[in-house]
Design a protein around this motif. Structure first.
Motif, PDB file in Angstrom:
ATOM      1  N   THR A   5     -16.257   7.271  23.914  1.00 20.12           N
ATOM      2  CA  THR A   5     -15.336   8.022  23.065  1.00 20.12           C
ATOM      3  C   THR A   5     -16.082   9.113  22.300  1.00 20.12           C
ATOM      4  N   ALA A   6     -15.338  10.078  21.823  1.00 22.55           N
ATOM      5  CA  ALA A   6     -15.897  11.143  20.985  1.00 22.55           C
ATOM      6  C   ALA A   6     -15.568  10.834  19.532  1.00 22.55           C
ATOM      7  N   GLU A   7     -16.341  11.407  18.659  1.00 22.75           N
ATOM      8  CA  GLU A   7     -16.120  11.229  17.229  1.00 22.75           C
ATOM      9  C   GLU A   7     -15.172  12.327  16.749  1.00 22.75           C
ATOM     10  N   LEU A   8     -14.077  11.939  16.117  1.00 23.75           N
ATOM     11  CA  LEU A   8     -13.079  12.886  15.620  1.00 23.75           C
ATOM     12  C   LEU A   8     -13.346  13.152  14.143  1.00 23.75           C
ATOM     13  N   LEU A   9     -13.508  14.428  13.791  1.00 26.16           N
ATOM     14  CA  LEU A   9     -13.803  14.830  12.417  1.00 26.16           C
ATOM     15  C   LEU A   9     -12.817  15.893  11.961  1.00 26.16           C
ATOM     16  N   LYS A  10     -12.542  15.914  10.661  1.00 21.54           N
ATOM     17  CA  LYS A  10     -11.679  16.932  10.063  1.00 21.54           C
ATOM     18  C   LYS A  10     -12.574  18.040   9.530  1.00 21.54           C
ATOM     19  N   GLY A  11     -12.207  19.293   9.809  1.00 17.82           N
ATOM     20  CA  GLY A  11     -12.968  20.418   9.280  1.00 17.82           C
ATOM     21  C   GLY A  11     -12.842  20.494   7.767  1.00 17.82           C
ATOM     22  N   GLN A  12     -13.899  20.923   7.094  1.00 13.11           N
ATOM     23  CA  GLN A  12     -13.886  20.974   5.638  1.00 13.11           C
ATOM     24  C   GLN A  12     -13.461  22.336   5.109  1.00 13.11           C
ATOM     25  N   ASP A  13     -13.639  23.372   5.894  1.00 15.51           N
ATOM     26  CA  ASP A  13     -13.354  24.721   5.411  1.00 15.51           C
ATOM     27  C   ASP A  13     -11.883  25.103   5.514  1.00 15.51           C
ATOM     28  N   HIS A  14     -11.247  24.755   6.607  1.00 18.72           N
ATOM     29  CA  HIS A  14      -9.862  25.149   6.852  1.00 18.72           C
ATOM     30  C   HIS A  14      -9.047  23.921   7.238  1.00 18.72           C
ATOM     31  N   GLU A  15      -7.769  23.918   6.844  1.00 23.63           N
ATOM     32  CA  GLU A  15      -6.934  22.756   7.157  1.00 23.63           C
ATOM     33  C   GLU A  15      -6.553  22.694   8.636  1.00 23.63           C
ATOM     34  N   ASN A  16      -6.669  23.797   9.360  1.00 26.83           N
ATOM     35  CA  ASN A  16      -6.278  23.806  10.766  1.00 26.83           C
ATOM     36  C   ASN A  16      -7.445  23.531  11.710  1.00 26.83           C
ATOM     37  N   GLU A  17      -8.606  23.127  11.182  1.00 25.32           N
ATOM     38  CA  GLU A  17      -9.779  22.876  12.005  1.00 25.32           C
ATOM     39  C   GLU A  17     -10.075  21.380  12.120  1.00 25.32           C
ATOM     40  N   LEU A  27     -14.937  22.527  18.489  1.00 23.92           N
ATOM     41  CA  LEU A  27     -14.175  22.948  17.318  1.00 23.92           C
ATOM     42  C   LEU A  27     -12.781  23.363  17.770  1.00 23.92           C
ATOM     43  N   VAL A  28     -11.768  22.713  17.221  1.00 26.86           N
ATOM     44  CA  VAL A  28     -10.374  22.987  17.583  1.00 26.86           C
ATOM     45  C   VAL A  28      -9.696  23.652  16.392  1.00 26.86           C
ATOM     46  N   ARG A  29      -9.158  24.849  16.617  1.00 27.55           N
ATOM     47  CA  ARG A  29      -8.410  25.569  15.577  1.00 27.55           C
ATOM     48  C   ARG A  29      -6.965  25.685  16.030  1.00 27.55           C
ATOM     49  N   PHE A  30      -6.089  25.003  15.299  1.00 28.38           N
ATOM     50  CA  PHE A  30      -4.673  25.029  15.642  1.00 28.38           C
ATOM     51  C   PHE A  30      -4.020  26.288  15.102  1.00 28.38           C
ATOM     52  N   GLU A  31      -3.003  26.756  15.821  1.00 26.98           N
ATOM     53  CA  GLU A  31      -2.240  27.920  15.360  1.00 26.98           C
ATOM     54  C   GLU A  31      -1.368  27.539  14.171  1.00 26.98           C
ATOM     55  N   GLU A  32      -0.920  28.534  13.444  1.00 29.80           N
ATOM     56  CA  GLU A  32      -0.145  28.302  12.225  1.00 29.80           C
ATOM     57  C   GLU A  32       1.169  27.580  12.517  1.00 29.80           C
ATOM     58  N   SER A  33       1.758  27.808  13.688  1.00 28.74           N
ATOM     59  CA  SER A  33       3.019  27.137  14.022  1.00 28.74           C
ATOM     60  C   SER A  33       2.838  25.622  14.066  1.00 28.74           C
ATOM     61  N   VAL A  34       1.689  25.156  14.531  1.00 28.98           N
ATOM     62  CA  VAL A  34       1.415  23.723  14.579  1.00 28.98           C
ATOM     63  C   VAL A  34       1.259  23.171  13.167  1.00 28.98           C
ATOM     64  N   MET A  35       0.585  23.930  12.307  1.00 23.36           N
ATOM     65  CA  MET A  35       0.373  23.468  10.933  1.00 23.36           C
ATOM     66  C   MET A  35       1.696  23.441  10.163  1.00 23.36           C
ATOM     67  N   MET A  36       2.572  24.403  10.431  1.00 24.34           N
ATOM     68  CA  MET A  36       3.894  24.403   9.791  1.00 24.34           C
ATOM     69  C   MET A  36       4.689  23.184  10.240  1.00 24.34           C
ATOM     70  N   ARG A  37       4.634  22.861  11.528  1.00 23.59           N
ATOM     71  CA  ARG A  37       5.331  21.679  12.037  1.00 23.59           C
ATOM     72  C   ARG A  37       4.762  20.411  11.410  1.00 23.59           C
ATOM     73  N   GLU A  38       3.453  20.356  11.264  1.00 23.26           N
ATOM     74  CA  GLU A  38       2.818  19.189  10.661  1.00 23.26           C
ATOM     75  C   GLU A  38       3.259  19.004   9.208  1.00 23.26           C
ATOM     76  N   ARG A  39       3.312  20.106   8.454  1.00 24.21           N
ATOM     77  CA  ARG A  39       3.768  20.032   7.064  1.00 24.21           C
ATOM     78  C   ARG A  39       5.234  19.604   6.982  1.00 24.21           C
ATOM     79  N   ARG A  40       6.052  20.109   7.889  1.00 27.60           N
ATOM     80  CA  ARG A  40       7.478  19.770   7.895  1.00 27.60           C
ATOM     81  C   ARG A  40       7.678  18.286   8.218  1.00 27.60           C
ATOM     82  N   LEU A  41       6.894  17.750   9.164  1.00 27.15           N
ATOM     83  CA  LEU A  41       7.032  16.343   9.541  1.00 27.15           C
ATOM     84  C   LEU A  41       6.448  15.390   8.493  1.00 27.15           C
ATOM     85  N   SER A  42       5.475  15.848   7.730  1.00 22.63           N
ATOM     86  CA  SER A  42       4.854  14.955   6.757  1.00 22.63           C
ATOM     87  C   SER A  42       5.619  14.899   5.445  1.00 22.63           C
ATOM     88  N   GLY A  43       6.433  15.859   5.186  1.00 23.48           N
ATOM     89  CA  GLY A  43       7.087  15.814   3.885  1.00 23.48           C
ATOM     90  C   GLY A  43       8.455  16.288   3.936  1.00 23.48           C
TER      91      GLY A  43
END
Length: 190
Positions: free
Chosen positions: A99-111, A174-190
């Motif tokens: 398996t690979a190690e999954l990490l959250k980027g510290q600089d940007h929320e979409n990384e 390094l995976v950088r998601f587009e803004e549309s994905v981040m908007m969907r994530e925010r909408r689904l989380s709250g």
């Protein structure tokens, strides 16, 4: 009596095959030939990594289709973390044996980052010195990008070599998601 009565057709075979191992030397030879082919078509290191990345994207789309079929995944992931966990654990384990190690980027929320300390594609490839240090992990980054884009998570993935504190190096996708994905994530989380 029908001659084919004793034989099983392709349609009779189960979809769920046992995992078949590929010879490491055969994979290393084929991948080295792919890199050599790309080397003949490019003039700089960046172009080589881009070309390897382009080769990986359609493979990622096919890998996602294959694993969804094999694992009977009838529902589609709509959240980022479950999708990345699927890539880092299930897909990575099938492709590379661990398996690979999954990490959250510290600089940007979409990384997000997928870290692999022993990425197979970087092990057996030699590149001319004038190309510098080429990271063949760009091919794997293309596979990850293809998987995510096919799953409706538009993103850009890139491979980077990271020096480890105890010596040696690892490859980080390094995976950088587009803004549309981040908007969907925010909408689904709250």
């Amino acid at each position: 009596m029908d001659r084919r009565a004793g034989k099983r057709s392709v349609y009779d075979r189960p979809l769920h095959k046992q995992r078949t191992e590929v010879s490491l030397s055969a994979f290393a030879f084929l991948f080295a030939e792919v890199v050599d082919y790309c080397l003949k078509k490019v003039g700089a290191m960046q172009e080589l990594e881009e070309r390897l990345h382009e080769l990986g994207v359609p493979i990622g789309a096919r890998v996602l289709d294959l694993y969804c079929c094999r694992e009977n995944r009838n529902r589609r992931e709509t959240r980022i973390l479950p999708m990345l966990s699927f890539v880092a654990q299930t897909v990575w384990k099938q492709l590379f044996g661990h398996t690979a190690e999954l990490l959250k980027g510290q600089d940007h929320e979409n990384e997000y980052m997928l870290n692999d300390k022993a990425l197979l594609v970087n092990r057996f490839v030699s590149v001319p010195r004038d190309f510098g240090s080429v990271n063949c992990g760009a091919y794997v980054a293309g596979i990850v990008e293809g998987i995510l884009c096919s799953a409706e998570f538009p993103a850009k993935a890139s491979a980077h070599t990271v020096d480890e504190p105890g010596g040696g190096s690892s490859t980080t996708i390094l995976v950088r998601f587009e803004e549309s994905v981040m908007m969907r994530e925010r909408r689904l989380s709250g």
